[in-house]
Design a protein around this motif. Structure first.
Motif, mmCIF file in Angstrom:
data_model
loop_
_atom_site.group_PDB
_atom_site.id
_atom_site.type_symbol
_atom_site.label_atom_id
_atom_site.label_comp_id
_atom_site.label_asym_id
_atom_site.label_seq_id
_atom_site.Cartn_x
_atom_site.Cartn_y
_atom_site.Cartn_z
ATOM 1 N N CYS A 62 10.144 8.638 1.275
ATOM 2 C CA CYS A 62 10.112 7.204 1.004
ATOM 3 C C CYS A 62 11.248 6.504 1.738
ATOM 4 N N ALA A 63 12.417 7.095 1.741
ATOM 5 C CA ALA A 63 13.568 6.507 2.431
ATOM 6 C C ALA A 63 13.320 6.430 3.935
ATOM 7 N N GLY A 64 12.570 7.364 4.480
ATOM 8 C CA GLY A 64 12.230 7.320 5.903
ATOM 9 C C GLY A 64 11.402 6.098 6.244
ATOM 10 N N PHE A 65 10.436 5.783 5.382
ATOM 11 C CA PHE A 65 9.632 4.583 5.615
ATOM 12 C C PHE A 65 10.474 3.318 5.475
ATOM 13 N N ILE A 66 11.398 3.306 4.520
ATOM 14 C CA ILE A 66 12.265 2.144 4.346
ATOM 15 C C ILE A 66 13.184 1.989 5.553
ATOM 16 N N PHE A 76 0.833 -1.203 0.000
ATOM 17 C CA PHE A 76 0.000 0.000 0.000
ATOM 18 C C PHE A 76 0.867 1.253 0.000
ATOM 19 N N PHE A 77 1.927 1.271 0.823
ATOM 20 C CA PHE A 77 2.819 2.427 0.847
ATOM 21 C C PHE A 77 3.535 2.615 -0.485
ATOM 22 N N VAL A 78 3.939 1.529 -1.116
ATOM 23 C CA VAL A 78 4.571 1.620 -2.431
ATOM 24 C C VAL A 78 3.605 2.235 -3.439
ATOM 25 N N ALA A 79 2.368 1.781 -3.424
ATOM 26 C CA ALA A 79 1.371 2.314 -4.357
ATOM 27 C C ALA A 79 1.105 3.792 -4.095
ATOM 28 N N ILE A 80 0.983 4.170 -2.838
ATOM 29 C CA ILE A 80 0.725 5.575 -2.498
ATOM 30 C C ILE A 80 1.874 6.462 -2.946
ATOM 31 N N VAL A 128 13.504 -1.187 8.178
ATOM 32 C CA VAL A 128 14.774 -1.876 8.457
ATOM 33 C C VAL A 128 15.091 -1.841 9.944
ATOM 34 N N ILE A 129 14.909 -0.697 10.580
ATOM 35 C CA ILE A 129 15.154 -0.576 12.018
ATOM 36 C C ILE A 129 14.211 -1.491 12.797
ATOM 37 N N GLN A 130 12.963 -1.554 12.373
ATOM 38 C CA GLN A 130 11.988 -2.416 13.047
ATOM 39 C C GLN A 130 12.388 -3.886 12.926
#
Length: 73
Positions: A54-58, A17-21, A62-64
């Motif tokens: 977008c990099a923030g979500f990635i 969903f995030f990729v699509a948004i 990764v941190i999670q």
């Protein structure tokens, strides 16, 4: 089986969903900038901001994953 993997399915669905948004946001920004003849420097700044979001979500993902694998989260 479905109940065992429900969390994984939800995570994959949310990531898709995030990729699509982000894709649709990028396409709409691209269309608006082309219609209004935005200079190259302005396009660069706008795309940089979109990429950093977008990099923030990635990075969050990764941190999670790292924290969960170490037992912190």
């Amino acid at each position: 089986m479905l109940s065992e993997h429900l969390e994984l399915i939800e995570t994959i669905g949310l990531n898709l969903f995030f990729v699509a948004i982000f894709f649709f946001i990028g396409m709409s920004i691209h269309d608006v900038m082309n219609k209004n003849d935005v200079p190259k420097k302005g396009k660069f700044v706008v795309y940089l901001v979109l990429f950093l979001g977008c990099a923030g979500f990635i990075a969050k993902g990764v941190i999670q994953i790292i924290w969960e694998s170490n037992g912190i989260g």
